[in-house]
Scaffold this active site. Structure first.
Site, PDB file in Angstrom:
ATOM      1  N   ASP A 133      19.536  -0.779  33.404  1.00  0.00           N
ATOM      2  CA  ASP A 133      20.663  -0.640  32.666  1.00  0.00           C
ATOM      3  C   ASP A 133      22.182  -0.785  33.327  1.00  0.00           C
ATOM      4  O   ASP A 133      22.101  -0.446  34.590  1.00  0.00           O
ATOM      5  CB  ASP A 133      20.508   0.772  32.080  1.00  0.00           C
ATOM      6  CG  ASP A 133      21.313   1.094  30.854  1.00  0.00           C
ATOM      7  OD1 ASP A 133      20.867   1.392  29.902  1.00  0.00           O
ATOM      8  OD2 ASP A 133      22.806   1.035  31.075  1.00  0.00           O
TER       9      ASP A 133
ATOM     10  N   THR B 284      22.840   2.101  20.407  1.00  0.00           N
ATOM     11  CA  THR B 284      24.011   1.210  20.395  1.00  0.00           C
ATOM     12  C   THR B 284      23.973  -0.383  20.649  1.00  0.00           C
ATOM     13  O   THR B 284      24.779  -1.070  19.900  1.00  0.00           O
ATOM     14  CB  THR B 284      25.159   1.562  21.716  1.00  0.00           C
ATOM     15  OG1 THR B 284      24.258   1.396  23.011  1.00  0.00           O
ATOM     16  CG2 THR B 284      25.444   3.006  21.701  1.00  0.00           C
TER      17      THR B 284
ATOM     18  N   HIS C 229      18.574  -3.918  19.257  1.00  0.00           N
ATOM     19  CA  HIS C 229      17.358  -4.579  19.607  1.00  0.00           C
ATOM     20  C   HIS C 229      16.437  -3.474  20.241  1.00  0.00           C
ATOM     21  O   HIS C 229      16.876  -2.784  21.434  1.00  0.00           O
ATOM     22  CB  HIS C 229      17.657  -5.667  20.562  1.00  0.00           C
ATOM     23  CG  HIS C 229      16.505  -6.562  21.069  1.00  0.00           C
ATOM     24  ND1 HIS C 229      16.411  -7.848  21.244  1.00  0.00           N
ATOM     25  CD2 HIS C 229      15.370  -6.333  21.549  1.00  0.00           C
ATOM     26  CE1 HIS C 229      15.268  -8.223  21.457  1.00  0.00           C
ATOM     27  NE2 HIS C 229      14.783  -7.349  21.851  1.00  0.00           N
TER      28      HIS C 229
ATOM     29  N   GLY D 282      21.772   7.737  18.592  1.00  0.00           N
ATOM     30  CA  GLY D 282      22.566   7.353  19.889  1.00  0.00           C
ATOM     31  C   GLY D 282      22.511   5.811  20.248  1.00  0.00           C
ATOM     32  O   GLY D 282      22.808   5.281  21.301  1.00  0.00           O
TER      33      GLY D 282
ATOM     34  N   CYS E 201      22.524 -11.149  19.234  1.00  0.00           N
ATOM     35  CA  CYS E 201      22.020 -10.052  20.023  1.00  0.00           C
ATOM     36  C   CYS E 201      22.164 -10.085  21.534  1.00  0.00           C
ATOM     37  O   CYS E 201      21.460 -11.001  22.090  1.00  0.00           O
ATOM     38  CB  CYS E 201      20.741  -9.955  19.347  1.00  0.00           C
ATOM     39  SG  CYS E 201      19.581  -8.598  20.225  1.00  0.00           S
TER      40      CYS E 201
ATOM     41  N   ASN F 296      16.148   5.630  21.520  1.00  0.00           N
ATOM     42  CA  ASN F 296      17.454   6.088  20.607  1.00  0.00           C
ATOM     43  C   ASN F 296      17.240   4.915  19.468  1.00  0.00           C
ATOM     44  O   ASN F 296      16.901   3.968  19.505  1.00  0.00           O
ATOM     45  CB  ASN F 296      18.539   5.760  21.334  1.00  0.00           C
ATOM     46  CG  ASN F 296      18.902   6.683  22.446  1.00  0.00           C
ATOM     47  OD1 ASN F 296      18.142   7.905  22.473  1.00  0.00           O
ATOM     48  ND2 ASN F 296      19.486   6.305  23.613  1.00  0.00           N
TER      49      ASN F 296
ATOM     50  N   HIS G 237      14.010   3.278  27.188  1.00  0.00           N
ATOM     51  CA  HIS G 237      14.580   3.630  28.365  1.00  0.00           C
ATOM     52  C   HIS G 237      13.640   4.091  29.014  1.00  0.00           C
ATOM     53  O   HIS G 237      13.066   5.299  28.690  1.00  0.00           O
ATOM     54  CB  HIS G 237      15.822   4.805  27.991  1.00  0.00           C
ATOM     55  CG  HIS G 237      17.039   4.230  27.415  1.00  0.00           C
ATOM     56  ND1 HIS G 237      18.284   3.871  27.824  1.00  0.00           N
ATOM     57  CD2 HIS G 237      17.198   4.012  26.050  1.00  0.00           C
ATOM     58  CE1 HIS G 237      19.100   3.612  26.788  1.00  0.00           C
ATOM     59  NE2 HIS G 237      18.484   3.750  25.617  1.00  0.00           N
TER      60      HIS G 237
ATOM     61  N   HIS H 299      12.980 -10.110  18.508  1.00  0.00           N
ATOM     62  CA  HIS H 299      13.959  -9.268  18.363  1.00  0.00           C
ATOM     63  C   HIS H 299      13.172  -8.510  17.012  1.00  0.00           C
ATOM     64  O   HIS H 299      13.003  -8.970  16.191  1.00  0.00           O
ATOM     65  CB  HIS H 299      15.109 -10.100  17.510  1.00  0.00           C
ATOM     66  CG  HIS H 299      16.106  -9.322  17.110  1.00  0.00           C
ATOM     67  ND1 HIS H 299      17.322  -8.811  17.900  1.00  0.00           N
ATOM     68  CD2 HIS H 299      16.401  -8.695  15.878  1.00  0.00           C
ATOM     69  CE1 HIS H 299      18.031  -7.985  17.133  1.00  0.00           C
ATOM     70  NE2 HIS H 299      17.394  -7.984  16.030  1.00  0.00           N
TER      71      HIS H 299
ATOM     72  N   HIS I 166      14.386  -1.010  22.153  1.00  0.00           N
ATOM     73  CA  HIS I 166      14.546  -0.876  23.745  1.00  0.00           C
ATOM     74  C   HIS I 166      13.836   0.671  24.078  1.00  0.00           C
ATOM     75  O   HIS I 166      14.194   1.352  23.416  1.00  0.00           O
ATOM     76  CB  HIS I 166      15.638  -1.069  24.511  1.00  0.00           C
ATOM     77  CG  HIS I 166      16.823  -0.309  23.743  1.00  0.00           C
ATOM     78  ND1 HIS I 166      17.470  -0.817  22.727  1.00  0.00           N
ATOM     79  CD2 HIS I 166      17.562   0.810  24.453  1.00  0.00           C
ATOM     80  CE1 HIS I 166      18.423  -0.209  22.466  1.00  0.00           C
ATOM     81  NE2 HIS I 166      18.650   1.116  23.529  1.00  0.00           N
TER      82      HIS I 166
HETATM   83  P1  5GP Z   1      21.013   2.674  23.533  1.00  0.00           P
HETATM   84  O1  5GP Z   1      22.334   3.523  23.411  1.00  0.00           O
HETATM   85  O2  5GP Z   1      21.196   1.716  22.272  1.00  0.00           O
HETATM   86  O3  5GP Z   1      19.949   3.576  23.373  1.00  0.00           O
HETATM   87  O4  5GP Z   1      20.901   1.889  24.669  1.00  0.00           O
HETATM   88  C1  5GP Z   1      21.505   0.789  24.967  1.00  0.00           C
HETATM   89  C2  5GP Z   1      21.633   0.507  26.592  1.00  0.00           C
HETATM   90  O5  5GP Z   1      22.071  -0.572  26.879  1.00  0.00           O
HETATM   91  C3  5GP Z   1      22.761   1.538  26.925  1.00  0.00           C
HETATM   92  O6  5GP Z   1      22.277   2.385  27.985  1.00  0.00           O
HETATM   93  C4  5GP Z   1      23.617   0.514  27.856  1.00  0.00           C
HETATM   94  O7  5GP Z   1      24.522   0.799  29.162  1.00  0.00           O
HETATM   95  C5  5GP Z   1      22.693  -0.763  27.965  1.00  0.00           C
HETATM   96  N1  5GP Z   1      23.487  -2.182  27.911  1.00  0.00           N
HETATM   97  C6  5GP Z   1      24.337  -2.568  26.873  1.00  0.00           C
HETATM   98  N2  5GP Z   1      25.056  -3.671  27.487  1.00  0.00           N
HETATM   99  C7  5GP Z   1      24.082  -3.957  28.349  1.00  0.00           C
HETATM  100  C8  5GP Z   1      24.199  -5.338  29.193  1.00  0.00           C
HETATM  101  O8  5GP Z   1      24.725  -6.173  29.025  1.00  0.00           O
HETATM  102  N3  5GP Z   1      23.452  -5.485  30.162  1.00  0.00           N
HETATM  103  C9  5GP Z   1      22.607  -4.187  30.453  1.00  0.00           C
HETATM  104  N4  5GP Z   1      21.800  -4.453  31.883  1.00  0.00           N
HETATM  105  N5  5GP Z   1      22.465  -3.092  29.876  1.00  0.00           N
HETATM  106  C10 5GP Z   1      23.164  -3.143  28.952  1.00  0.00           C
HETATM  107 ZN    ZN Z   2      17.409  -9.276  19.804  1.00  0.00          ZN
END
Ligand code: 5GP
Ligand code: ZN
Length: 114
Positions: free
Chosen positions: A30, A95, A98, A93, A4, A87, A102, A46, A100
């Site tokens: 981010d 991606t 884990h 959305g 992860c 998300n 925003h 996790h 999180h």
């Molecule tokens: P999700 O799309 O799952 O809501 O948000 C995942 C976020 O993680 C995205 O905004 C993406 O830019 C960010 N992200 C993905 N990989 C990394 C990384 O390696 N480092 C950082 N700082 N952000 C990441």
């Molecule tokens: Zn994790």
């Protein structure tokens, strides 16, 4: 979880710009910001998504939410306002699997989201 990306960030195996850390949580910028301030807040433990939060972690989630507000203040977002987004799943959305939050701010955000 060993594969992860956010667990690796929490373990400092992958670099990030950390803005806050305690025993339970990490907040970092981010890598692909969509607003002038775009910070991700994660539990170090996790949990793959909001859907997978166990009932007994309700107090942890409460601390995460109050921390999000505290961080928003520290990041200078409280006066003008900001958004906290979780998300979840394909249509949400998500991606990275884990959990999180925003934290988004620094500009007027559109509603409804795209
Ligand atoms: P999700 O799309 O799952 O809501 O948000 C995942 C976020 O993680 C995205 O905004 C993406 O830019 C960010 N992200 C993905 N990989 C990394 C990384 O390696 N480092 C950082 N700082 N952000 C990441
Ligand atoms: Zn994790």
């Amino acid at each position: 979880m060993s594969d992860c990306i956010f667990c690796k960030i929490a373990a400092r195996e992958i670099g990030s710009t950390v803005v806050y850390e305690d025993e339970e949580f990490l907040a970092f910028r981010d890598i692909n910001p969509v607003a002038p301030t775009h910070v991700l807040l994660i539990p170090k433990k996790h949990v793959s998504s909001l859907l997978e939060v166990p009932e007994q972690d309700a107090p942890l989630m409460g601390r995460m939410l109050t921390l999000a507000a505290k961080l928003a203040g520290q990041l200078g977002l409280a006066e003008d306002g900001f958004r906290v987004v979780i998300n979840t799943g394909k249509n949400g959305g998500q991606t990275v699997e884990h959990l999180h939050f925003h934290l988004l701010g620094g500009r007027a955000l559109q509603w409804p989201p795209g």
